[in-house]
Design an enzyme around this catalytic site. Sequence first.
Site, PDB file in Angstrom:
ATOM      1  CD  GLN A  70      -6.797  25.327 109.121  1.00 49.53           C
ATOM      2  OE1 GLN A  70      -6.544  24.354 108.416  1.00 49.53           O
ATOM      3  NE2 GLN A  70      -7.960  25.497 109.708  1.00 49.53           N
ATOM      4  CB  CYS A 100      -7.623  18.306 110.761  1.00 52.03           C
ATOM      5  SG  CYS A 100      -7.433  17.081 109.458  1.00 52.03           S
ATOM      6  CE  LYS A 139     -13.078  24.852 109.705  1.00 50.35           C
ATOM      7  NZ  LYS A 139     -12.738  23.436 109.622  1.00 50.35           N
ATOM      8  CG  ASN A 200     -17.739  24.669 109.116  1.00 45.42           C
ATOM      9  OD1 ASN A 200     -16.980  23.793 109.512  1.00 45.42           O
ATOM     10  ND2 ASN A 200     -18.119  24.738 107.857  1.00 45.42           N
ATOM     11  N   GLY A 224     -18.137  24.690 103.376  1.00 44.61           N
ATOM     12  CA  GLY A 224     -17.097  23.790 102.856  1.00 44.61           C
ATOM     13  C   GLY A 224     -17.603  23.011 101.663  1.00 44.61           C
ATOM     14  NE  ARG A 225     -18.750  18.235 103.981  1.00 40.55           N
ATOM     15  CZ  ARG A 225     -19.604  17.543 104.717  1.00 40.55           C
ATOM     16  NH1 ARG A 225     -19.742  16.257 104.511  1.00 40.55           N
ATOM     17  NH2 ARG A 225     -20.310  18.132 105.659  1.00 40.55           N
TER      18      ARG A 225
HETATM   19  C1  FMN Z   1     -11.727  17.560 101.537  1.00 41.33           C
HETATM   20  C2  FMN Z   1     -11.764  18.346 102.838  1.00 41.33           C
HETATM   21  C3  FMN Z   1     -10.604  18.913 103.326  1.00 41.33           C
HETATM   22  C4  FMN Z   1     -10.627  19.636 104.519  1.00 41.33           C
HETATM   23  N1  FMN Z   1      -9.483  20.251 104.947  1.00 41.33           N
HETATM   24  C5  FMN Z   1      -9.511  21.040 106.053  1.00 41.33           C
HETATM   25  C6  FMN Z   1      -8.374  21.813 106.446  1.00 41.33           C
HETATM   26  O1  FMN Z   1      -7.320  21.816 105.780  1.00 41.33           O
HETATM   27  N2  FMN Z   1      -8.480  22.551 107.582  1.00 41.33           N
HETATM   28  C7  FMN Z   1      -9.629  22.609 108.333  1.00 41.33           C
HETATM   29  O2  FMN Z   1      -9.675  23.295 109.354  1.00 41.33           O
HETATM   30  N3  FMN Z   1     -10.724  21.902 107.962  1.00 41.33           N
HETATM   31  C8  FMN Z   1     -10.692  21.157 106.842  1.00 41.33           C
HETATM   32  N4  FMN Z   1     -11.829  20.518 106.432  1.00 41.33           N
HETATM   33  C9  FMN Z   1     -13.079  20.726 107.180  1.00 41.33           C
HETATM   34  C10 FMN Z   1     -13.887  21.894 106.572  1.00 41.33           C
HETATM   35  O3  FMN Z   1     -13.191  23.103 106.697  1.00 41.33           O
HETATM   36  C11 FMN Z   1     -15.261  22.032 107.245  1.00 41.33           C
HETATM   37  O4  FMN Z   1     -15.069  22.295 108.605  1.00 41.33           O
HETATM   38  C12 FMN Z   1     -16.103  20.747 107.111  1.00 41.33           C
HETATM   39  O5  FMN Z   1     -16.076  20.259 105.784  1.00 41.33           O
HETATM   40  C13 FMN Z   1     -17.557  21.014 107.533  1.00 41.33           C
HETATM   41  O6  FMN Z   1     -18.139  21.999 106.727  1.00 41.33           O
HETATM   42  P1  FMN Z   1     -19.150  21.596 105.535  1.00 41.33           P
HETATM   43  O7  FMN Z   1     -20.211  20.738 106.137  1.00 41.33           O
HETATM   44  O8  FMN Z   1     -19.634  22.928 105.020  1.00 41.33           O
HETATM   45  O9  FMN Z   1     -18.337  20.835 104.522  1.00 41.33           O
HETATM   46  C14 FMN Z   1     -11.827  19.774 105.258  1.00 41.33           C
HETATM   47  C15 FMN Z   1     -12.985  19.178 104.768  1.00 41.33           C
HETATM   48  C16 FMN Z   1     -12.972  18.478 103.577  1.00 41.33           C
HETATM   49  C17 FMN Z   1     -14.260  17.871 103.060  1.00 41.33           C
END
Ligand code: FMN
Length: 321
Positions: A70, A100, A139, A200, A224-225
Amino acid sequence: MRIGNVELGGYAALAPMAGVADRAFRELCMEFGAGYCVSEMVSSKGIAYNSKKSAELMELSDKERPSAVQLFGTEPDTMAQAAEFAMRYRPDVIDINMGCPAPKISGGGSGAALMRDPELCGRIVKAVSSAVDIPVTVKIRSGFDFEHINAVEVAKIVEKNGAQAVTVHGRTRQQFYAPPVNYDIIREVKRSLTIPVIGNGDICSAKSAQHMYDYTGCDYIMVGRGALGNPWVFREIDEYFRTGKMISPPTLDEKLDVLSRHISRAVEYKGEYVGMREARKHTAYYLKGFKNAAKLRNLAFSMETLDDLQKLINEIRTSNC
Ligand SMILES: Cc1cc2nc3c(=O)[nH]c(=O)nc-3n(C[C@H](O)[C@H](O)[C@H](O)COP(=O)(O)O)c2cc1C
């Protein structure tokens, strides 16, 4: 599910997560049934300046395929050059970060801030798609803020400019990670595009995975989380969609074995100094719900070596049995 000519297995991808979804964690999630994963975001400018950190972030192994690198940035030409450079690491897909919310990314106009300029989003995708011969994906979030929910507009523009799939995190930039997730916007994007849409936001179980698929009609989902300290979530989702059955949660012993394997691998890839410092937060995720979790977390935050981790694991085995 296919992104261009890349076939994804299973039912769910591991989301890109800077600072946590590194190679060791991605490999582990793939072992547990994730069908696809995306690297931590890599700065296109960092690549242009030959940053060692950027190069490290793009290292992918054969245990985590198919996977995407990415990239984030604001300038179409720099993004295209970065994508060309990223091809050295043999990604299956190039993903572009337009979601982001972090001030140090979106404050500079990258990440979610790009959604304020859909025309620029299109130009970036066009430049990157022309530079590489693998699929390019994007994304996005639902929009920049509640007054500007424009995921459909941005998704259509990136599709028109060559994107081969779009992931939608159903929150605005303004929300960061606060509830609620807007499932309606994911459904609207799905209905507006011909390329695959990945849903997502807040998926942490087979049940929430099913809800995302059913409500939005999306083609694939991204977790993600919900996977932090819990790579089993992929096994649960996979088993449920294949057989309709719910698996039993992991035992304490299984959790501790996986924690140990996860951190040992991180140390193998990053060395003990960096690996163990990063292990502290991962260990805290695994400890959620344990007896004496607060005390154990304090111990975790002082770990310096793999031996310290082993001592902690022994302490947990004694105190949680
Ligand atoms: C610690 C952390 C780092 C993240 N880093 C990125 C990233 O590098 N690129 C990105 O597109 N999204 C990033 N995200 C967003 C996640 O990819 C995802 O879209 C977001 O956490 C929602 O999904 P979830 O509810 O399943 O966590 C990050 C999220 C967290 C919590």
